[in-house]
Design a protein around this motif. Structure first.
Motif, mmCIF file in Angstrom:
data_model
loop_
_atom_site.group_PDB
_atom_site.id
_atom_site.type_symbol
_atom_site.label_atom_id
_atom_site.label_comp_id
_atom_site.label_asym_id
_atom_site.label_seq_id
_atom_site.Cartn_x
_atom_site.Cartn_y
_atom_site.Cartn_z
ATOM 1 N N ASP A 161 32.429 -0.883 -85.722
ATOM 2 C CA ASP A 161 33.801 -0.362 -85.662
ATOM 3 C C ASP A 161 34.636 -0.708 -86.895
ATOM 4 O OD1 ASP A 161 33.975 -3.066 -85.044
ATOM 5 O OD2 ASP A 161 35.531 -2.781 -83.514
ATOM 6 N N ILE A 162 33.988 -1.214 -87.938
ATOM 7 C CA ILE A 162 34.706 -1.382 -89.206
ATOM 8 C C ILE A 162 35.036 -0.007 -89.771
ATOM 9 C CG2 ILE A 162 34.377 -2.014 -91.644
ATOM 10 C CD1 ILE A 162 33.034 -4.562 -90.756
ATOM 11 N N ARG A 163 36.262 0.141 -90.259
ATOM 12 C CA ARG A 163 36.642 1.368 -90.957
ATOM 13 C C ARG A 163 36.402 1.142 -92.456
ATOM 14 N NH1 ARG A 163 40.593 0.881 -86.800
ATOM 15 N NH2 ARG A 163 41.885 -0.397 -88.169
ATOM 16 N N GLY A 200 40.301 -10.349 -87.019
ATOM 17 C CA GLY A 200 40.955 -9.124 -86.559
ATOM 18 C C GLY A 200 41.056 -8.016 -87.593
ATOM 19 N N GLN A 201 40.619 -8.275 -88.814
ATOM 20 C CA GLN A 201 40.670 -7.246 -89.861
ATOM 21 C C GLN A 201 39.638 -6.154 -89.577
ATOM 22 O OE1 GLN A 201 42.818 -6.959 -92.439
ATOM 23 N NE2 GLN A 201 41.784 -5.130 -93.205
ATOM 24 N N ARG A 202 40.030 -4.884 -89.684
ATOM 25 C CA ARG A 202 39.090 -3.787 -89.419
ATOM 26 C C ARG A 202 38.889 -2.835 -90.599
ATOM 27 N NH1 ARG A 202 37.989 -6.856 -86.324
ATOM 28 N NH2 ARG A 202 37.700 -6.720 -84.070
ATOM 29 N N ASP A 203 39.860 -2.773 -91.518
ATOM 30 C CA ASP A 203 39.731 -1.868 -92.665
ATOM 31 C C ASP A 203 39.217 -2.636 -93.875
ATOM 32 O OD1 ASP A 203 41.108 0.899 -91.924
ATOM 33 O OD2 ASP A 203 42.280 -0.701 -90.980
ATOM 34 N N TYR A 218 36.698 -10.078 -90.277
ATOM 35 C CA TYR A 218 36.559 -9.247 -89.074
ATOM 36 C C TYR A 218 36.862 -10.083 -87.831
ATOM 37 C CZ TYR A 218 34.427 -6.308 -85.476
ATOM 38 O OH TYR A 218 34.205 -5.557 -84.347
ATOM 39 N N HIS A 239 34.966 6.065 -93.480
ATOM 40 C CA HIS A 239 36.197 6.452 -92.774
ATOM 41 C C HIS A 239 37.124 7.250 -93.687
ATOM 42 C CE1 HIS A 239 39.777 6.066 -90.261
ATOM 43 N NE2 HIS A 239 40.417 5.488 -91.245
#
Ligand SMILES: *Cc1c(COP(=O)(O)O)cnc(C)c1O
Length: 223
Positions: free
Chosen positions: A62-64, A40-43, A37, A84
């Motif tokens: 805000d993690i998907r 920059g990783q979000r998914d 995270y 998500h």
């Protein structure tokens, strides 16, 4: 331990090709997820309800979260407040339950339908006829299913070194994705996801039209 160099290389490669990277973090500690995270990783992808329910509250909001495993209807309620996208939907009953639980939380949940493309009996999913039947049901009852968004198809190839075989399975999934898009979702920009490819076969999957890969061990090490 997170392989930072691998994340950097893979995410740059995928960005170039407009393919979304879902980092599959099942069995891995929250510290590893936080480390990616921070890069920059979000998914992120998980496939056990209990494990996801423990991790989600202690990680950034805000993690998907992608639920990529086989989901039982009676467990949808535990992940409905935040999930998500649910990748492996293979029954109308599950679709209805996702809609019901999403509505309770005033949300829309994205779903993918799972096409069975592998040889192995153990992998879940529908065949082409099953997908069409499910979509016909969905079309007929769409007005009551406003809290979900069907965004595409998902599948898992046979675990095999036979490149031609794996490639043919991905091609089959991508063909079905295109066919379904044209037949049911022509004017719908949300239907845009063909989720296929894992650590061992993601390059082949992208060559065959994948728009979303699910990668675990290359990023987080072996489980
Ligand atoms: C575990 C898992 C992955 C990731 O597998 P790796 O080989 O570790 O990349 C991808 N998709 C699904 C559905 C999984 O269960």
């Amino acid at each position: 331990m997170v392989n930072t160099a691998a994340w950097q290389a893979i995410s740059a490669e995928l960005k170039d090709k407009n393919v979304i990277l879902v980092a599959v973090s099942k069995t891995k500690p929250v510290s590893d997820i936080q480390a990616l995270y921070d890069l920059g990783q979000r998914d992120f992808g998980e496939n056990y309800v209990q494990e996801l329910a423990e991790k989600q509250p202690v990680l950034p909001a805000d993690i998907r979260w992608h639920y990529i495993g086989h989901l039982q209807s009676n467990k949808v309620k535990y992940i409905a407040p935040y999930v998500h996208m649910i990748h492996a939907v293979d029954s109308f009953k599950l679709l209805q339950e996702i809609n019901k639980q999403a509505a309770r939380h005033n949300r829309t949940i994205k779903v993918l339908l799972q096409l069975h493309i592998a040889d192995e009996e153990t992998k879940h999913g529908l065949n082409e006829t099953g997908i069409i039947e499910l979509l016909d049901y969905y079309e007929a009852q769409k007005a009551q299913l406003q809290n979900l968004e069907i965004c595409g198809l998902m599948g898992m190839a046979t675990f095999s070194d036979d490149e031609a075989k794996v490639r043919a399975e991905f091609a089959r999934l991508h063909n079905t994705f295109k066919l379904v898009q044209q037949s049911y979702f022509m004017a719908n920009p949300h239907f845009n996801t063909c989720s296929m490819g894992m650590s061992g076969d993601y390059k082949l999957a992208i060559e065959e039209g994948s728009t979303m890969v699910r990668i675990g061990s290359l990023l987080f090490g072996n489980r």
